[in-house]
Scaffold this motif. Structure first.
Motif, PDB file in Angstrom:
ATOM      1  N   HIS A   1       0.768  -1.204  -0.128  1.00 23.07           N
ATOM      2  CA  HIS A   1      -0.069  -0.012   0.040  1.00 23.07           C
ATOM      3  C   HIS A   1       1.041   1.375  -0.127  1.00 23.07           C
ATOM      4  CE1 HIS A   1      -3.724  -2.157   0.364  1.00 23.07           C
ATOM      5  NE2 HIS A   1      -3.245  -2.845   1.414  1.00 23.07           N
ATOM      6  N   THR A   2       2.042   1.101  -0.391  1.00 24.24           N
ATOM      7  CA  THR A   2       2.979   2.156  -0.319  1.00 24.24           C
ATOM      8  C   THR A   2       3.297   2.948  -1.904  1.00 24.24           C
ATOM      9  OG1 THR A   2       5.112   0.926  -0.495  1.00 24.24           O
ATOM     10  CG2 THR A   2       4.393   1.701   1.689  1.00 24.24           C
ATOM     11  N   PRO A   3       3.334   4.001  -2.211  1.00 22.93           N
ATOM     12  CA  PRO A   3       3.571   4.406  -3.368  1.00 22.93           C
ATOM     13  C   PRO A   3       4.797   3.607  -4.328  1.00 22.93           C
ATOM     14  CG  PRO A   3       3.227   6.398  -1.999  1.00 22.93           C
ATOM     15  CD  PRO A   3       3.661   5.042  -1.177  1.00 22.93           C
ATOM     16  N   LYS A   4       4.167   3.538  -5.571  1.00 20.52           N
ATOM     17  CA  LYS A   4       5.230   2.703  -6.488  1.00 20.52           C
ATOM     18  C   LYS A   4       4.823   2.618  -7.877  1.00 20.52           C
ATOM     19  CE  LYS A   4       4.893  -0.951  -4.164  1.00 20.52           C
ATOM     20  NZ  LYS A   4       3.657  -0.809  -3.213  1.00 20.52           N
ATOM     21  N   SER A   5       5.699   2.609  -8.787  1.00 18.98           N
ATOM     22  CA  SER A   5       5.256   2.454 -10.142  1.00 18.98           C
ATOM     23  C   SER A   5       6.325   1.767 -10.668  1.00 18.98           C
ATOM     24  CB  SER A   5       5.507   4.114 -10.930  1.00 18.98           C
ATOM     25  OG  SER A   5       5.199   4.067 -12.167  1.00 18.98           O
ATOM     26  N   ILE A   6       5.915   0.410 -11.769  1.00 19.81           N
ATOM     27  CA  ILE A   6       6.831  -0.367 -12.142  1.00 19.81           C
ATOM     28  C   ILE A   6       6.507  -0.289 -13.669  1.00 19.81           C
ATOM     29  CG2 ILE A   6       7.404  -2.781 -12.144  1.00 19.81           C
ATOM     30  CD1 ILE A   6       6.445  -2.854  -9.323  1.00 19.81           C
ATOM     31  N   ASN A   7       7.648  -0.308 -14.445  1.00 17.77           N
ATOM     32  CA  ASN A   7       7.412  -0.114 -15.940  1.00 17.77           C
ATOM     33  C   ASN A   7       6.262   0.386 -16.526  1.00 17.77           C
ATOM     34  OD1 ASN A   7       9.773  -1.877 -16.241  1.00 17.77           O
ATOM     35  ND2 ASN A   7       8.388  -3.851 -15.940  1.00 17.77           N
ATOM     36  N   PRO A   8       6.151   1.814 -16.126  1.00 17.48           N
ATOM     37  CA  PRO A   8       5.070   2.708 -16.705  1.00 17.48           C
ATOM     38  C   PRO A   8       4.731   2.605 -18.312  1.00 17.48           C
ATOM     39  CG  PRO A   8       6.734   4.114 -15.976  1.00 17.48           C
ATOM     40  CD  PRO A   8       7.033   2.786 -15.563  1.00 17.48           C
ATOM     41  N   GLU A   9       3.761   2.903 -18.723  1.00 19.04           N
ATOM     42  CA  GLU A   9       3.565   2.657 -20.186  1.00 19.04           C
ATOM     43  C   GLU A   9       4.284   3.992 -20.851  1.00 19.04           C
ATOM     44  OE1 GLU A   9      -0.387   2.617 -21.418  1.00 19.04           O
ATOM     45  OE2 GLU A   9      -0.899   0.901 -20.481  1.00 19.04           O
ATOM     46  N   ARG A  10       4.577   5.034 -20.136  1.00 18.79           N
ATOM     47  CA  ARG A  10       5.333   6.148 -20.760  1.00 18.79           C
ATOM     48  C   ARG A  10       6.675   5.797 -20.936  1.00 18.79           C
ATOM     49  NH1 ARG A  10       4.109   8.967 -15.387  1.00 18.79           N
ATOM     50  NH2 ARG A  10       6.166   8.486 -14.051  1.00 18.79           N
ATOM     51  N   GLY A  11       7.291   4.753 -20.435  1.00 24.92           N
ATOM     52  CA  GLY A  11       8.535   4.507 -20.792  1.00 24.92           C
ATOM     53  C   GLY A  11       9.726   5.133 -19.683  1.00 24.92           C
ATOM     54  N   TYR A  12       9.345   5.996 -18.723  1.00 26.29           N
ATOM     55  CA  TYR A  12      10.418   6.789 -18.150  1.00 26.29           C
ATOM     56  C   TYR A  12       9.964   7.148 -16.550  1.00 26.29           C
ATOM     57  CZ  TYR A  12       8.116  11.130 -19.006  1.00 26.29           C
ATOM     58  OH  TYR A  12       7.023  12.152 -18.957  1.00 26.29           O
ATOM     59  N   LEU A  13      10.706   7.419 -15.715  1.00 19.12           N
ATOM     60  CA  LEU A  13      10.183   7.653 -14.428  1.00 19.12           C
ATOM     61  C   LEU A  13      11.140   8.875 -14.010  1.00 19.12           C
ATOM     62  CD1 LEU A  13      10.113   4.360 -12.798  1.00 19.12           C
ATOM     63  CD2 LEU A  13       8.194   5.733 -13.090  1.00 19.12           C
ATOM     64  N   HIS A  14      10.611   9.765 -13.059  1.00 20.80           N
ATOM     65  CA  HIS A  14      11.697  10.885 -12.612  1.00 20.80           C
ATOM     66  C   HIS A  14      11.254  11.280 -11.476  1.00 20.80           C
ATOM     67  CE1 HIS A  14       8.596  13.992 -13.533  1.00 20.80           C
ATOM     68  NE2 HIS A  14       8.298  13.113 -14.608  1.00 20.80           N
ATOM     69  N   ASN A  15      12.092  11.793 -10.279  1.00 22.49           N
ATOM     70  CA  ASN A  15      11.884  12.223  -9.209  1.00 22.49           C
ATOM     71  C   ASN A  15      13.066  12.975  -8.628  1.00 22.49           C
ATOM     72  OD1 ASN A  15      12.044  11.942  -5.915  1.00 22.49           O
ATOM     73  ND2 ASN A  15       9.855  11.502  -6.532  1.00 22.49           N
ATOM     74  N   TRP A  16      12.729  13.936  -7.718  1.00 26.83           N
ATOM     75  CA  TRP A  16      13.813  14.867  -7.272  1.00 26.83           C
ATOM     76  C   TRP A  16      13.336  15.317  -5.933  1.00 26.83           C
ATOM     77  CZ3 TRP A  16      18.664  14.727  -7.730  1.00 26.83           C
ATOM     78  CH2 TRP A  16      19.625  15.666  -7.262  1.00 26.83           C
ATOM     79  N   ASN A  17      13.647  14.701  -4.626  1.00 22.78           N
ATOM     80  CA  ASN A  17      13.474  15.205  -3.243  1.00 22.78           C
ATOM     81  C   ASN A  17      11.895  15.493  -3.393  1.00 22.78           C
ATOM     82  OD1 ASN A  17      15.973  14.584  -2.687  1.00 22.78           O
ATOM     83  ND2 ASN A  17      16.779  16.655  -3.298  1.00 22.78           N
ATOM     84  N   ASN A  18      10.868  15.014  -3.753  1.00 21.88           N
ATOM     85  CA  ASN A  18       9.646  15.714  -3.769  1.00 21.88           C
ATOM     86  C   ASN A  18       8.531  14.319  -3.404  1.00 21.88           C
ATOM     87  OD1 ASN A  18      10.345  15.084  -6.773  1.00 21.88           O
ATOM     88  ND2 ASN A  18       8.266  14.564  -6.641  1.00 21.88           N
ATOM     89  N   LYS A  19       7.436  14.743  -2.704  1.00 22.63           N
ATOM     90  CA  LYS A  19       6.268  13.735  -2.224  1.00 22.63           C
ATOM     91  C   LYS A  19       6.306  12.577  -3.625  1.00 22.63           C
ATOM     92  CE  LYS A  19       2.503  15.393  -1.858  1.00 22.63           C
ATOM     93  NZ  LYS A  19       1.080  16.278  -1.663  1.00 22.63           N
ATOM     94  N   PRO A  20       5.845  11.415  -2.999  1.00 24.36           N
ATOM     95  CA  PRO A  20       5.912  10.318  -4.091  1.00 24.36           C
ATOM     96  C   PRO A  20       4.602  10.281  -5.070  1.00 24.36           C
ATOM     97  CG  PRO A  20       5.025   9.747  -1.879  1.00 24.36           C
ATOM     98  CD  PRO A  20       5.579  10.899  -1.798  1.00 24.36           C
ATOM     99  N   SER A  21       3.465  10.813  -4.683  1.00 23.39           N
ATOM    100  CA  SER A  21       2.427  10.823  -5.641  1.00 23.39           C
ATOM    101  C   SER A  21       1.503  11.616  -5.178  1.00 23.39           C
ATOM    102  CB  SER A  21       1.851   9.225  -5.609  1.00 23.39           C
ATOM    103  OG  SER A  21       1.243   9.097  -4.117  1.00 23.39           O
TER     104      SER A  21
END
Length: 224
Positions: free
Chosen positions: A184-204
């Motif tokens: 039940h914690t935020p996660k994203s695995i192999n999203p359709e858009r093909g990329y992931l990004h994050n920089w010291n911000n809230k997860p979702s």
């Protein structure tokens, strides 16, 4: 970090995993060790700690002497069911206790991160991620083309009446319902858009907002 066929990195998680509880004290207890919780008078778990420190010169630790002088001071540390008492009201009627989600489970994070360096297939990496108890924003990629984002850790499943902007009532009426499971914690695995990004911000979007969870039903996972 990296393994034979995996790489990973992380940024700051920003989740709130520490809560303050305001506890009512028994005015008849001269030591201030008795508090009320769930309609009962309970005793704090107290101990005496001694802290050693160097002598100072103009506020700076004195290291010029061959053997700098040491001083010591003792103070009392008390805990309620919610955690250590960090403040008391001037009139002795109230205390503030701090509850830390990963207390006594800190070492599990070390075990999980060590496993990140040892595993190879993605399912094993995900299992290792479920071990960690602190919250960061790990990003993952491997030679098979998998990419993933996780926001692991122990997160309080808060009572619906608990307003996260304010200290929580420590009488038992607003105690945490439980701790959120890894699923039940935020996660994203192999999203359709093909990329992931994050920089010291809230997860979702919406994560950590509002006044609390649902005491009757565990929140759904914040995937995507």
């Amino acid at each position: 970090g990296y393994g034979e066929r995996t790489v990973w990195g992380l940024t700051t998680g920003e989740s709130k995993t520490i809560d303050s509880f305001v506890v009512e004290l028994d005015p008849g207890d001269g030591d201030g060790h008795t508090y009320f919780h769930n309609g009962e008078a309970k005793q704090m778990d107290c101990r005496t700690e001694t802290v050693n420190y160097r002598s100072t010169a103009d506020g700076v630790p004195n290291v010029s002497e061959p053997e700098p002088g040491l001083n010591s001071t003792t103070f009392e540390v008390c805990r309620t069911v919610h955690g250590p008492v960090v403040a008391r009201s001037a009139d002795g009627r109230w205390a503030r206790a701090v509850q830390y989600a990963m207390w006594m489970k800190e070492v599990l994070t070390i075990e999980g991160v060590q496993d990140w360096n040892r595993v190879d297939p993605f399912p094993e990496f995900q299992q290792a991620m479920a071990k960690v108890t602190w919250n960061e924003n790990p990003m993952y990629a491997d030679a098979d083309g998998n990419i993933a984002y996780f926001h692991p850790g122990l997160h309080p499943w808060r009572h619906p009446a608990a307003d996260q902007r304010l200290p929580i009532k420590g009488d038992g009426s607003q105690d945490h319902c439980d701790t959120l499971g890894f699923e039940h914690t935020p996660k994203s695995i192999n999203p359709e858009r093909g990329y992931l990004h994050n920089w010291n911000n809230k997860p979702s979007l919406g994560w950590g907002e509002g006044v609390g969870g649902d005491a009757s039903q565990e929140p759904s996972a914040a995937d995507g």
